[in-house]
Motif scaffolding. Structure first.
Motif, short mmCIF file in Angstrom:
data_model
loop_
_atom_site.label_atom_id
_atom_site.label_comp_id
_atom_site.label_asym_id
_atom_site.label_seq_id
_atom_site.Cartn_x
_atom_site.Cartn_y
_atom_site.Cartn_z
N MET A 1 0.81 -1.20 0.00
CA MET A 1 0.00 0.00 0.00
C MET A 1 0.86 1.26 0.00
N SER A 2 1.93 1.31 0.76
CA SER A 2 2.74 2.52 0.81
C SER A 2 3.53 2.71 -0.48
N ALA A 3 3.90 1.64 -1.17
CA ALA A 3 4.60 1.76 -2.45
C ALA A 3 3.68 2.39 -3.50
N GLU A 4 2.41 2.01 -3.48
CA GLU A 4 1.45 2.62 -4.40
C GLU A 4 1.27 4.10 -4.10
N THR A 5 1.23 4.45 -2.85
CA THR A 5 1.08 5.85 -2.45
C THR A 5 2.30 6.67 -2.88
N VAL A 6 3.48 6.10 -2.68
CA VAL A 6 4.71 6.79 -3.07
C VAL A 6 4.74 7.04 -4.58
N LEU A 7 4.17 6.16 -5.34
CA LEU A 7 4.16 6.33 -6.79
C LEU A 7 3.02 7.22 -7.28
N THR A 8 1.85 7.14 -6.67
CA THR A 8 0.69 7.88 -7.19
C THR A 8 0.62 9.33 -6.72
N VAL A 9 1.07 9.63 -5.52
CA VAL A 9 0.96 11.01 -5.01
C VAL A 9 1.75 11.99 -5.88
N PRO A 10 3.00 11.73 -6.25
CA PRO A 10 3.69 12.68 -7.13
C PRO A 10 3.02 12.83 -8.50
N ILE A 11 2.46 11.75 -9.00
CA ILE A 11 1.78 11.83 -10.29
C ILE A 11 0.53 12.68 -10.18
N VAL A 12 -0.21 12.52 -9.12
CA VAL A 12 -1.43 13.33 -8.90
C VAL A 12 -1.05 14.80 -8.77
N PHE A 13 0.00 15.10 -8.01
CA PHE A 13 0.44 16.49 -7.88
C PHE A 13 0.91 17.06 -9.21
N LEU A 14 1.60 16.28 -10.00
CA LEU A 14 2.06 16.73 -11.31
C LEU A 14 0.88 17.04 -12.23
N VAL A 15 -0.11 16.19 -12.23
CA VAL A 15 -1.30 16.43 -13.05
C VAL A 15 -2.02 17.69 -12.57
N MET A 16 -2.10 17.87 -11.26
CA MET A 16 -2.74 19.06 -10.71
C MET A 16 -1.97 20.33 -11.10
N LEU A 17 -0.65 20.29 -11.00
CA LEU A 17 0.16 21.45 -11.40
C LEU A 17 0.02 21.76 -12.89
N MET A 18 -0.05 20.73 -13.70
CA MET A 18 -0.22 20.95 -15.14
C MET A 18 -1.59 21.55 -15.46
N ALA A 19 -2.62 21.15 -14.74
CA ALA A 19 -3.94 21.73 -14.94
C ALA A 19 -3.95 23.20 -14.55
N ILE A 20 -3.31 23.52 -13.43
CA ILE A 20 -3.23 24.91 -13.00
C ILE A 20 -2.40 25.71 -14.01
N GLN A 21 -1.30 25.14 -14.50
CA GLN A 21 -0.46 25.83 -15.48
C GLN A 21 -1.22 26.09 -16.77
N ALA A 22 -2.05 25.15 -17.18
CA ALA A 22 -2.85 25.35 -18.39
C ALA A 22 -3.83 26.51 -18.20
N ALA A 23 -4.43 26.61 -17.02
CA ALA A 23 -5.35 27.72 -16.74
C ALA A 23 -4.60 29.05 -16.74
N VAL A 24 -3.41 29.08 -16.16
CA VAL A 24 -2.60 30.30 -16.15
C VAL A 24 -2.20 30.68 -17.57
N PHE A 25 -1.85 29.70 -18.39
CA PHE A 25 -1.50 29.95 -19.79
C PHE A 25 -2.68 30.58 -20.54
N MET A 26 -3.87 30.01 -20.38
CA MET A 26 -5.06 30.54 -21.06
C MET A 26 -5.38 31.96 -20.59
N HIS A 27 -5.22 32.21 -19.28
CA HIS A 27 -5.46 33.55 -18.76
C HIS A 27 -4.48 34.55 -19.37
N THR A 28 -3.21 34.18 -19.45
CA THR A 28 -2.20 35.08 -20.01
C THR A 28 -2.48 35.33 -21.49
#
Length: 117
Positions: A1-28
């Motif tokens: 269970m902890s190995a899955e968490t270690v792998l999925t949490v960074p991926i989830v954060f990366l996807v979240m950052l990319m979504a926010i970056q896309a919104a910032v790009f569109m705003h600019t």
């Protein structure tokens, strides 16, 4: 269970950052288009000109709290006022570094005396 968490949490954060970056790009991109349109409209007004277009563009960029990459290019060519604006996209994701360029073109206003209409 902890190995899955270690792998999925960074991926989830990366996807979240990319979504926010896309919104910032569109705003600019929207801010760049609005700034270019404001400048072109000011330059195209009767009695306007290149200086009025450059001032209106710079004012719009400042009011919308954005950062220009260089001085906006304002020109009057062939009966049209043209403005080109380049804005730096704020970085949310560490590897995302872009510049958005937008332009606008407006026909010049001209005065026609009532007896010539």
């Amino acid at each position: 269970m902890s190995a899955e968490t270690v792998l999925t949490v960074p991926i989830v954060f990366l996807v979240m950052l990319m979504a926010i970056q896309a919104a910032v790009f569109m705003h600019t991109a929207h801010v760049a288009q609005v700034s270019a349109t404001e400048g072109a409209a000011a330059a195209a007004r009767y009695g306007g000109g290149v200086a009025a277009g450059a001032e209106a563009t710079a004012r719009a960029i400042a009011e919308l709290r954005s950062t220009a990459t260089d001085i906006p290019k304002v020109s009057i060519v062939g009966g049209f006022a043209e403005v080109q604006v380049g804005l730096r996209v704020p970085r949310v994701a560490p590897f995302f570094d872009f510049v958005v360029t937008r332009s606008a073109r407006e026909p010049l206003e001209r005065f026609v005396a009532p007896d010539q209409r």
